[in-house]
Enzyme design. Structure first.
Site, PDB file in Angstrom:
ATOM      1  N   ASP A  83       0.851  -1.179   0.000  1.00 43.44           N
ATOM      2  CA  ASP A  83       0.000   0.000   0.000  1.00 43.44           C
ATOM      3  C   ASP A  83       0.896   1.241   0.000  1.00 43.44           C
ATOM      4  OD1 ASP A  83      -2.997   0.961   0.787  1.00 43.44           O
ATOM      5  OD2 ASP A  83      -1.524   2.209   1.803  1.00 43.44           O
ATOM      6  N   GLU A 117      -4.858   2.451  -4.027  1.00 47.64           N
ATOM      7  CA  GLU A 117      -3.399   2.561  -3.991  1.00 47.64           C
ATOM      8  C   GLU A 117      -2.731   1.259  -3.543  1.00 47.64           C
ATOM      9  OE1 GLU A 117      -4.829   4.341   0.010  1.00 47.64           O
ATOM     10  OE2 GLU A 117      -5.574   4.047  -2.025  1.00 47.64           O
TER      11      GLU A 117
END
Length: 311
Positions: A173, A217
């Site tokens: 992430d 993301e």
């Protein structure tokens, strides 16, 4: 980029007919030929042509039987078939179309007409293939999407159980990405997602491994036949690779550059069943721990299913 030539399989027991079609089509397409039904099925399975021109009267089995066999096989059922035959009765054409053929040409050939109709069919095949490919690719980054990962992950889990091999999941992430978008704008955020995707692809070099956009993301890496140590080393490699991009991130609490947090989990290879959902959950927990530890770090853990079940 050079466009790949489409391949056409011509099936006819008369060499002169194959030659006529080859002369008419070989300047635009790769041509394969078969003179019997069994040979046609074999070539179709081995070569997966874009289109098959199939005669009905063959020396061993009929073109109808060939068509039925190809349409009943998952590996060849998608290949369009055009019957090319001297039989002109409406019921012959109807039977061919009912078996799954897309068109029906009658001999003797009218070459200009055949070329146009074949061109239209090839273009349709290529457009359909392109659309199918897009369904598995993330539109922004150009790497496989979540749907593609889910499919490959399911297959990898089955392979791991069957072969008593390990698979490794790496979930990552981008740190403080919301803050990045808020400060630099979503357009620049999209550029960063593309940069991260390229860096991950460059860091994962084995052909059977997969890099995919997991969502937002988040990205995921799927490794086959990989130990926990190998997975952790690769995770650290890609973490460092992203840090080395030195992308400015003034709203990050970590060195004012863009970084990632990474969770890694590897399945056991004891030959038992594999809980694919639990493996994902454990990897996500490792990622959460990496964030809790201050981000820009890798957390790895052995995976042992708490409640094993078959996938």
């Amino acid at each position: 980029m050079v466009k790949r030539r489409a391949t056409i399989l011509i099936v006819d027991d008369e060499r002169i007919n194959i030659q006529i079609l080859d002369n008419a089509l070989s300047d635009q397409y790769n041509i394969l030929a078969a003179m019997s039904g069994e040979q046609a099925i074999k070539v179709a399975l081995e070569s997966r042509p874009c289109l098959i021109l199939l005669d009905i009267i063959l020396p061993d089995i009929s073109g109808y039987e060939v068509c039925k066999a190809l349409k009943n096989n998952k590996q060849t059922s998608h290949i369009p078939i055009i019957f090319v035959t001297a039989q002109s009765l409406p019921e012959d054409e109807l039977k061919g179309l009912e078996l799954g053929a897309i068109d029906y040409f009658r001999k003797p050939f009218l070459v200009p007409l055949i070329k146009v109709r074949i061109r239209n069919q090839i273009e349709l095949v290529q457009k359909t293939a392109a659309l199918e490919q897009l369904a598995w690719i993330d539109g922004l980054t150009g790497i496989p999407n979540r749907r593609s990962f889910d499919k490959r992950y399911f297959e990898a889990c089955k392979y791991a159980v069957r072969s008593k091999r390990r698979i490794c999941l790496i979930l990552l992430d981008i740190d403080f990405f919301k803050q990045y978008n808020d400060y630099y704008g979503h357009a620049q955020g999209d550029v960063v997602l593309q940069q991260v995707a390229r860096a991950l692809e460059q860091g994962v070099t084995r052909p059977l491994d997969l890099v995919a956009r997991y969502g937002g993301e988040e990205f995921v890496i799927l490794l086959t036949d990989s130990s926990e140590k190998e997975g952790a080393l690769l995770a650290e490699k890609v973490r460092q690779k992203i840090e080395d991009l030195a992308i400015p991130h003034i709203k990050s609490n970590i060195n004012r550059t863009l970084t990632i947090s990474v969770g890694v989990t590897t399945s056991s290879n004891d030959g038992g069943s594999l809980d694919s959902k639990a493996l994902l959950e454990t990897t996500d927990a490792c990622l959460y721990e990496a964030k809790a530890m201050g981000r820009n770090t890798v957390v790895s853990a052995d995976f042992r299913p708490r409640t094993p079940k078959s996938i």
